[in-house]
Design an enzyme around this catalytic site. Structure first.
Site, PDB file in Angstrom:
ATOM      1  N   HIS A  10      34.468  37.104  32.959  1.00  0.00           N
ATOM      2  CA  HIS A  10      33.727  35.870  33.216  1.00  0.00           C
ATOM      3  C   HIS A  10      32.710  36.056  34.350  1.00  0.00           C
ATOM      4  CE1 HIS A  10      36.642  34.219  30.438  1.00  0.00           C
ATOM      5  NE2 HIS A  10      37.589  34.789  31.176  1.00  0.00           N
ATOM      6  N   GLU A  24      39.153  31.681  37.588  1.00  0.00           N
ATOM      7  CA  GLU A  24      39.530  33.017  37.141  1.00  0.00           C
ATOM      8  C   GLU A  24      38.476  34.044  37.536  1.00  0.00           C
ATOM      9  OE1 GLU A  24      40.400  35.474  32.956  1.00  0.00           O
ATOM     10  OE2 GLU A  24      39.831  33.344  32.904  1.00  0.00           O
ATOM     11  N   HIS A  77      41.629  40.076  34.073  1.00  0.00           N
ATOM     12  CA  HIS A  77      41.604  38.656  33.739  1.00  0.00           C
ATOM     13  C   HIS A  77      42.808  37.938  34.338  1.00  0.00           C
ATOM     14  CE1 HIS A  77      38.359  38.523  30.596  1.00  0.00           C
ATOM     15  NE2 HIS A  77      38.596  39.828  30.612  1.00  0.00           N
ATOM     16  N   GLU A 141      46.024  40.596  31.970  1.00  0.00           N
ATOM     17  CA  GLU A 141      46.061  39.193  32.392  1.00  0.00           C
ATOM     18  C   GLU A 141      47.056  39.098  33.550  1.00  0.00           C
ATOM     19  OE1 GLU A 141      44.281  36.732  31.258  1.00  0.00           O
ATOM     20  OE2 GLU A 141      43.757  37.069  29.155  1.00  0.00           O
TER      21      GLU A 141
END
Length: 226
Positions: A10, A24, A77, A141
């Site tokens: 992102h 995030e 992430h 993640e």
């Protein structure tokens, strides 16, 4: 020496998962860059798809990786689902991934679970950055950003997360992580930092490690403990 491509998910106009003002994109940029600095201390080259809060498209990320030859591509992430419902870490490879991807994913997953995160396992997914990159690729993640428990772990164990991820990545590329012990006070009042790189019951093995460290440019000696 190994060359890695780090991808921080992102950024810019795309904040990724958010919770109570937490983004995030900020979390992964911060933790990912710290891991990059740690592995670079060992002579590993790390290129980054972004180094600031910038918008980078999925195509730009994979194109960046495809312009060079890397040993591994690692995308950082944090997960999101429903507030305070899901928790834990999971690491992804592409469908029917190569053995190297699976091996790295396993090491990363194990390192994070050891810090107290719930183990959601190593999984496969058809994500763009896993599918369109040339190098063995993984996507991690690091807990759920909408879970207070995971956020508490992410914050309180930040240094351990950085160290754990660095150790896992270095182990995958065949580099030994050198533990730095807590500081001790010398008689002169000067603070000294002792570096431990293993303990051995056989002196010959200790001598081999010292030789290996010296050949890599580290000053090393054998200290005997009973």
């Amino acid at each position: 020496m190994s060359r890695l491509c780090f991808d921080y998910g992102h950024g810019g106009e795309d904040s990724g998962a958010c919770y109570n003002g937490r983004k995030e994109s900020d979390d992964v940029l911060s933790i990912g860059r710290a891991v990059a600095e740690e592995v670079k201390r060992y002579g590993v080259t790390v290129d980054e798809t972004r180094s600031s809060d910038a918008t980078v498209s999925l195509n730009d990320r994979s194109n960046f990786e495809n312009r060079n030859t890397y040993d591994y591509f690692i995308s950082f992430h944090r997960n999101g689902f429903k507030p305070e419902v899901a928790r834990g870490v999971e690491t992804y490879t592409y469908l029917n991934a190569r053995a190297k991807s699976k091996s790295l994913a396993g090491k990363i997953q194990t390192s994070l679970v050891a810090l107290g995160f719930t183990d959601r396992g190593v999984k496969e997914a058809n994500y763009h950055v896993l599918r369109e990159t040339k190098a063995p690729a993984v996507l991690v993640e690091i807990g759920f950003i909408d879970n207070s428990g995971d956020n508490a772990l992410f914050d309180s164990k930040r240094s351990e997360i950085i160290k754990g991820l660095a150790k896992a990545i270095l182990a995958q590329v065949g580099v030994d992580y050198i533990e730095v012990s807590a500081p001790t006070q010398a008689e002169s009042g000067q603070t000294l930092y002792r570096v431990m790189a293993g303990s051995y019951s056989v002196r010959e093995n200790a001598e081999k490690q010292v030789k290996k460290l010296k050949s890599s440019g580290f000053d090393a000696c054998i200290m005997i403990f009973n």
